[in-house]
Design a protein around this motif. Structure first.
Motif, short mmCIF file in Angstrom:
data_model
loop_
_atom_site.label_atom_id
_atom_site.label_comp_id
_atom_site.label_asym_id
_atom_site.label_seq_id
_atom_site.Cartn_x
_atom_site.Cartn_y
_atom_site.Cartn_z
N ASP A 771 1.80 -18.75 28.06
CA ASP A 771 1.34 -17.97 29.20
C ASP A 771 2.12 -16.66 29.33
OD1 ASP A 771 3.63 -19.31 29.80
OD2 ASP A 771 3.01 -19.99 31.79
N VAL A 772 3.36 -16.64 28.88
CA VAL A 772 4.13 -15.40 28.88
C VAL A 772 3.72 -14.53 27.70
CG1 VAL A 772 6.44 -14.40 28.79
CG2 VAL A 772 6.04 -16.52 30.06
N ARG A 773 3.54 -15.15 26.55
CA ARG A 773 3.16 -14.40 25.36
C ARG A 773 1.83 -13.69 25.55
NH1 ARG A 773 2.34 -18.39 21.38
NH2 ARG A 773 4.56 -18.82 21.57
N ALA A 774 0.93 -14.28 26.35
CA ALA A 774 -0.37 -13.66 26.58
C ALA A 774 -0.27 -12.38 27.40
CB ALA A 774 -1.30 -14.65 27.28
N ARG A 775 0.85 -12.13 28.05
CA ARG A 775 1.05 -10.91 28.83
C ARG A 775 1.82 -9.85 28.05
NH1 ARG A 775 1.08 -11.55 34.67
NH2 ARG A 775 0.06 -13.49 35.25
N VAL A 776 2.07 -10.09 26.79
CA VAL A 776 2.91 -9.20 25.99
C VAL A 776 2.06 -8.49 24.96
CG1 VAL A 776 4.79 -9.14 24.31
CG2 VAL A 776 5.00 -10.54 26.35
N ALA A 777 2.31 -7.21 24.79
CA ALA A 777 1.72 -6.43 23.71
C ALA A 777 2.83 -5.96 22.79
CB ALA A 777 0.95 -5.23 24.27
N LEU A 778 2.50 -5.81 21.53
CA LEU A 778 3.46 -5.36 20.54
C LEU A 778 3.06 -3.99 20.02
CD1 LEU A 778 4.11 -8.54 18.33
CD2 LEU A 778 5.59 -7.57 20.08
N LEU A 779 4.02 -3.11 19.94
CA LEU A 779 3.86 -1.82 19.28
C LEU A 779 4.97 -1.71 18.23
CD1 LEU A 779 2.55 0.94 18.91
CD2 LEU A 779 4.03 1.81 20.75
N THR A 780 4.61 -1.82 16.98
CA THR A 780 5.58 -1.78 15.89
C THR A 780 5.36 -0.53 15.06
OG1 THR A 780 4.12 -3.13 14.51
CG2 THR A 780 5.79 -4.28 15.80
N TYR A 781 6.44 0.05 14.58
CA TYR A 781 6.34 1.27 13.78
C TYR A 781 7.51 1.29 12.79
CZ TYR A 781 9.03 2.47 17.99
OH TYR A 781 9.89 2.45 19.05
N GLY A 782 7.19 1.71 11.58
CA GLY A 782 8.18 1.60 10.51
C GLY A 782 8.59 0.17 10.28
N SER A 783 7.64 -0.76 10.40
CA SER A 783 7.95 -2.18 10.42
C SER A 783 7.93 -2.79 9.03
CB SER A 783 6.94 -2.92 11.31
OG SER A 783 7.10 -4.31 11.21
N PRO A 784 8.97 -3.55 8.66
CA PRO A 784 8.98 -4.27 7.38
C PRO A 784 8.43 -5.69 7.47
CG PRO A 784 11.15 -4.38 8.34
CD PRO A 784 10.29 -3.62 9.33
N LEU A 785 7.67 -5.99 8.52
CA LEU A 785 7.24 -7.36 8.76
C LEU A 785 6.49 -7.95 7.56
CD1 LEU A 785 6.11 -7.42 12.50
CD2 LEU A 785 7.74 -8.96 11.41
N GLU A 786 5.56 -7.20 6.99
CA GLU A 786 4.84 -7.72 5.82
C GLU A 786 5.42 -7.21 4.52
OE1 GLU A 786 2.18 -8.24 2.56
OE2 GLU A 786 2.82 -6.31 3.36
N ARG A 787 5.80 -5.96 4.49
CA ARG A 787 6.22 -5.34 3.24
C ARG A 787 7.48 -5.98 2.67
NH1 ARG A 787 7.01 1.21 2.45
NH2 ARG A 787 6.57 1.26 0.19
N LEU A 788 8.42 -6.34 3.51
CA LEU A 788 9.65 -6.99 3.06
C LEU A 788 9.68 -8.46 3.44
CD1 LEU A 788 12.34 -4.26 3.86
CD2 LEU A 788 11.24 -4.74 1.68
N TYR A 789 9.54 -8.75 4.73
CA TYR A 789 9.70 -10.13 5.19
C TYR A 789 8.51 -11.00 4.79
CZ TYR A 789 13.84 -8.90 7.84
OH TYR A 789 15.11 -8.50 8.19
N GLY A 790 7.31 -10.47 4.87
CA GLY A 790 6.15 -11.27 4.51
C GLY A 790 6.12 -11.61 3.04
N ARG A 791 6.61 -10.73 2.19
CA ARG A 791 6.58 -10.96 0.74
C ARG A 791 7.75 -11.82 0.28
NH1 ARG A 791 5.86 -6.00 -2.91
NH2 ARG A 791 5.11 -7.66 -4.27
N TRP A 792 8.94 -11.56 0.83
CA TRP A 792 10.14 -12.27 0.36
C TRP A 792 10.39 -13.56 1.13
CZ3 TRP A 792 12.60 -11.06 -4.01
CH2 TRP A 792 12.42 -9.79 -4.55
N PHE A 793 9.88 -13.69 2.35
CA PHE A 793 10.10 -14.88 3.17
C PHE A 793 8.75 -15.42 3.66
CE2 PHE A 793 13.55 -11.81 3.73
CZ PHE A 793 14.62 -12.53 3.22
N PRO A 794 7.91 -15.88 2.72
CA PRO A 794 6.53 -16.23 3.10
C PRO A 794 6.41 -17.45 3.99
CG PRO A 794 6.98 -16.86 0.82
CD PRO A 794 8.17 -16.08 1.29
N SER A 795 7.40 -18.35 3.98
CA SER A 795 7.27 -19.53 4.83
C SER A 795 7.42 -19.20 6.31
CB SER A 795 8.32 -20.58 4.44
OG SER A 795 9.63 -20.09 4.65
#
Length: 910
Positions: A771-795
């Motif tokens: 219920d708290v997460r549903a009130r949150v929006a994310l704005l990410t920029y210059g993010s390594p979420l997929e480029r580094l973390y998603g590829r090297w830490f897929p689990s």
């Protein structure tokens, strides 16, 4: 006192106000690598620390202290807050010494690079076990290297050689030639005295781990709170972007071309607390509280473990995979990613258990180094039989203690389903003390007088170092097989090295450990031997032959590394050359209709186009990093096997082993041995010098902090002596702030994260209640979420996890540039991708001189995303979606930019 350093209690009143203004909106800024200040993030010299301490804190502008009563800042915009966490990694100068723990940090990363299990639970458990054993071998290697220097080179070789001891006055009392009849001149007593050095190193590692453990591994997530309901809005339409209490979105209109951030939602989709939600509140997020019952997802028939607390034997099993969990109703979706589990950032028990086992193994290594040569003398000299029997008994105790330490490592992995607050059993808690007692017994055994015993040659270190290196190789190969089995269960084309990222990084960790330990031994041997050459014409036999072989393979290893870098550089230049002619086409609006326009870009300005193209091509090297890492890991493994075979097969250093071979081979062996000895020593000294410079120079300390921002994001799941995980403080900080502010104001919030801050923002969002997460929006920029973390830490950051995060937060937008070497698109599949990723921002903002940019615009790369008009546009859209009508419409972007899609690198490699 500076305004930015003011302590915060003023915010308590507004947050505790019984009637907060409806429509409260907050933008929580989280900076990235390299650190930032509250003044710079908030663009205001008058800031106040509203919560936190001098290490990590939340700051506000002074004028915004009572903003919750007005629902917004005085300028009509959402209230900005800055979470400053840079001191967690680059604050004090002493943290620069963490460089000496680099191998421990790298092997800890290998633990988190496991591919998703996809139902192969026992295989995933085996992966974690193998990484923990590799980590234990690195601890033994470090302590064995200190024993090699203190016991073998100094106490055994130098103090037992007249020429060496005569050069150093502090060794005279240990020399049987310079101090005949001295109490400490006997070999056994010299070894017992020298054992204080590795014992002190072990004690220092234990102290550092315990000190950081009591700070970093002790932060807990917020407790479950009452259900959230929207404040009354005077009969107007419900807030846009609301969701039901179970976290599912209400029906929405189709997304526009600009993405769903601007798509209106149905006014009839009001939030109404339903009976299902009310029924589930009693069990909402129950996994955040300790549960002494049986979890149906665990193995109830697991054998009894004497190291466990008796009340939680049925709660856990080693490295239980988190891919197919079944959380309690209302709890975060733990089946999507391990980061959503409440115990993920609470590793207090695991680190304590690993610290006990590693400390015991280290003390037992020192005890073995002392007792082995003494026991061999007693068995061969024909002395009193009881001495030989005592030595055998002592060695048996050491072996038994080592077996217990390994059993503790093997028995249990991470516990992420709930907060594991229970202490371990007495066997684990008293294991380090028992190992220290064994070391004291070994020292007492060595102190017994043995007339006529003189030291000569080397201590038996070659078999020990060889067996340790062979064990590491076997563990790494088994880890590679395990990783491949996991990857084949659910292959993902973007996964780095097709699932072999963890084994490759484990190889590099072992190589770093070998370089550091071998470098110390080589430099100390050269220093003690004076003008001579250890193992050659000098008076000292020098370090073990295997360490010399390891040093000798460094020159060819560097040559292969240089060839790989040259190949990548050539590919980069070719890509830049092909990209340069297309750069001006990305700025079609700059072609003037009037050739006499003074702001017209030169028609032949190819130099600027080449610079921009080269920056883009250089940024794309990040996607080719797996190629370099894989090549280096394979080469290191092959050269390591060659060094081990050469040392065991010849028993001589490479130069002596090559005698009688063709001149070319003999010359190459001598050159490699000499160059490798200096390179391995110089590498260690360079590392120490860098750490010392960082201790004194804040700018150098900031550079090291950038490296640590990435390397120490993960909890200490494999090695307890690794640098502490700052996210175990930062993520709970953000989670507590978002949860408490949202529940006290019933407002909505945008987490704005740059670079590594976007990773912290995503991790904090996963830890929130639905219920708290549903009130949150994310704005990410210059993010390594997929480029580094998603590829090297897929689990943890694989496509499924990121896709679920996009569904569970209210909305999410991501900005990136083609010139950014770190950030990139999130690349969600299906309709989610365009909904999150905005097309690549134009960088620089202008190709030539324009009325808006009369001077050449800089290439920004990874920095200053706020300078792009698209940033303000996307932020305003997110805030309007969370609470429509609270903000003025954003200014239109300066110029629309729709560049070509970023080409994807080849599957598995880049």
């Amino acid at each position: 006192m500076q305004p930015a350093e003011r302590a915060s209690s003023p915010l308590a009143a507004p947050l505790a106000a019984p009637r907060p203004a409806p429509g409260a909106a907050l933008e929580l800024l989280v900076h990235g690598v390299g650190g930032a200040t509250a003044t710079g993030m908030l663009d205001d010299p008058h800031t106040v620390r509203v919560t936190g301490d001098g290490i990590a804190a939340v700051h506000r502008r002074f004028v915004d202290l009572d903003a919750e009563r007005r629902s917004c800042a005085p300028d009509g915009r959402p209230v900005p807050e800055a979470y400053v966490w840079s001191n967690l990694t680059s604050g004090s100068g002493s943290r620069a010494l963490w460089l000496l723990l680099l191998p421990f940090m790298v092997v800890n990363l290998a633990h988190w690079m496991r591919p998703p299990s996809h139902g192969r639970d026992r295989t995933a458990s085996g992966y974690g076990l193998l990484v923990r054993l590799v980590a234990l071998s690195l601890t033994v290697l470090l302590v064995a290297a200190v024993c090699q220097v203190a016991l073998d080179l100094v106490a055994w070789q130098c103090a037992g050689t007249r020429a060496c001891a005569a050069r150093y006055s502090w060794l005279r009392f240990l020399s049987p030639d310079l101090d005949p009849g001295g109490w400490w001149s006997g070999p056994g007593r010299r070894l017992a005295l020298a054992a204080l050095v590795p014992a002190a190193v072990t004690g220092l590692l234990w102290y550092l781990s315990h000190r950081t453990w009591s700070v970093y591994e002790s932060a807990e997530p917020p407790p479950p709170g009452p259900p959230l309901t929207d404040p009354p809005n005077d009969g107007t339409s419900p807030p846009e972007g609301t969701r039901s209490h179970d976290g599912t979105p209400h029906a929405t209109a189709p997304a526009s071309a600009d993405g769903p951030a601007s798509a209106p939602r149905s006014a009839s989709a009001a939030r109404v607390p339903g009976p299902a939600h009310g029924a589930n509140r009693s069990t909402d997020r129950t996994d955040r509280r300790p549960d002494h019952g049986t979890d149906p997802t665990e193995h109830p028939t697991e054998p009894t473990d004497p190291t466990e607390h008796p009340t939680d034997r049925a709660e856990h099993r080693p490295d239980h995979p988190t891919d197919h969990a079944h959380p309690a109703p209302g709890a975060p979706d733990a089946g999507t990613t391990p980061l959503a589990r409440p115990g993920f950032w609470y590793g207090r028990r695991l680190v304590a258990r690993l610290r006990a086992a590693h400390t015991a193994a280290a003390f037992l290594t020192v005890a073995a180094a002392v007792a082995t040569p003494v026991g061999r003398f007693d068995l061969r000299s024909g002395g009193p039989p009881w001495l030989g029997a005592a030595g055998l008994l002592l060695l048996a105790v050491i072996v038994a203690g080592a077996a217990v330490a390994v059993a503790v490592i093997c028995r249990r992995g991470r516990s992420e389903r709930r907060l594991d607050r229970h202490p371990d059993g007495p066997l684990v808690r008293f294991l380090p003390s028992a190992a220290l007692a064994v070391l004291v017994l070994a020292a007492g055994y060595a102190l017994w007088p043995r007339p006529g015993w003189r030291s000569g040659g080397r201590l038996p270190g070659d078999p020990a170092f060889g067996a340790l290196m062979l064990l590491q190789g076997v563990l790494v190969l088994a880890l590679a097989v395990t990783a491949r089995l996991l990857y084949r269960a659910g292959p993902a084309p973007r996964t780095a090295l097709r699932g072999f990222g963890g084994p490759a990084v484990a190889v590099l960790a072992c190589a770093l450990g070998g370089v550091m330990t071998g470098g110390v031994a080589q430099r100390v041997a050269d220093w003690l031997d004076g003008p001579g050459t250890p193992g050659g014409a000098g008076p000292l036999p020098g370090p073990p032959v295997l360490l010399t072989w390891q040093a000798s393979v460094i020159p060819p290893l560097l040559l292969v590394t240089a060839l790989v870098l040259v190949r990548l550089s050539v590919a980069t230049l070719r890509r830049a050359r092909a990209e340069a002619p297309r750069v001006p086409a990305d700025y079609p609006d700059e072609h003037p209709a009037d050739p006499g326009d003074p702001y017209a870009p030169p028609a032949g300005d190819t130099a600027r186009a080449r610079r921009i193209a080269l920056t883009r091509a250089g940024a794309a090297l990040t996607d080719r990093a797996p190629v370099a890492v894989g090549a280096l890991a394979v080469t290191t493994l092959l050269f390591g096997a060659f060094a081990l075979a050469g040392a065991w097969g010849t028993g001589e250093v490479p130069g002596d082993a090559a005698q009688g071979t063709p001149d070319l081979v003999a010359g190459a062996a001598d050159t490699a041995q000499a160059a490798g000895s200096w390179l391995i020593g110089a590498g260690f000294l360079l590392l120490v010098a860098w750490g010392r410079r960082a201790y004194r120079d804040p700018r150098a300390r900031r550079t090291i902090g950038i490296l640590w921002d990435v390397g120490t994001f993960w909890p200490r799941a494999a090695h307890p002596f690794a640098p502490p995980c700052y996210a175990e403080r930062a993520v709970p900080d953000l989670t507590w702030r978002v949860d408490t502010w949202t529940r006290s104001t019933r407002g909505r919030l945008v987490i704005s994260g740059h670079s590594q801050g976007s990773v912290l923002a995503a991790a904090a969002a996963w830890q929130l209640a639905p219920d708290v997460r549903a009130r949150v929006a994310l704005l990410t920029y210059g993010s390594p979420l997929e480029r580094l973390y998603g590829r090297w830490f897929p689990s943890c950051f694989g496509p499924d996890a990121l896709d679920a995060l996009h569904r569970e937060v209210d909305c999410w937008r991501n900005l990136y540039r083609d010139t950014d070497p770190i950030g990139g698109p999130v690349r969600l599949t299906g309709s989610c991708g365009p909904a999150v990723d905005r097309p690549a921002l134009r960088d620089p903002l202008a190709f030539g001189r324009t009325p808006e940019h009369p001077l050449p615009a800089p290439v920004l790369g990874h920095s200053d995303y706020q300078a792009d008009p698209a940033f303000e546009e996307e932020r305003a859209r997110l805030l309007r979606r969370l609470w429509p009508g609270a903000l003025p419409a954003p200014r239109p972007a300066e110029r629309p930019y729709e560049p070509r899609e970023t080409p994807e690198p080849p599957a598995g490699a880049g």
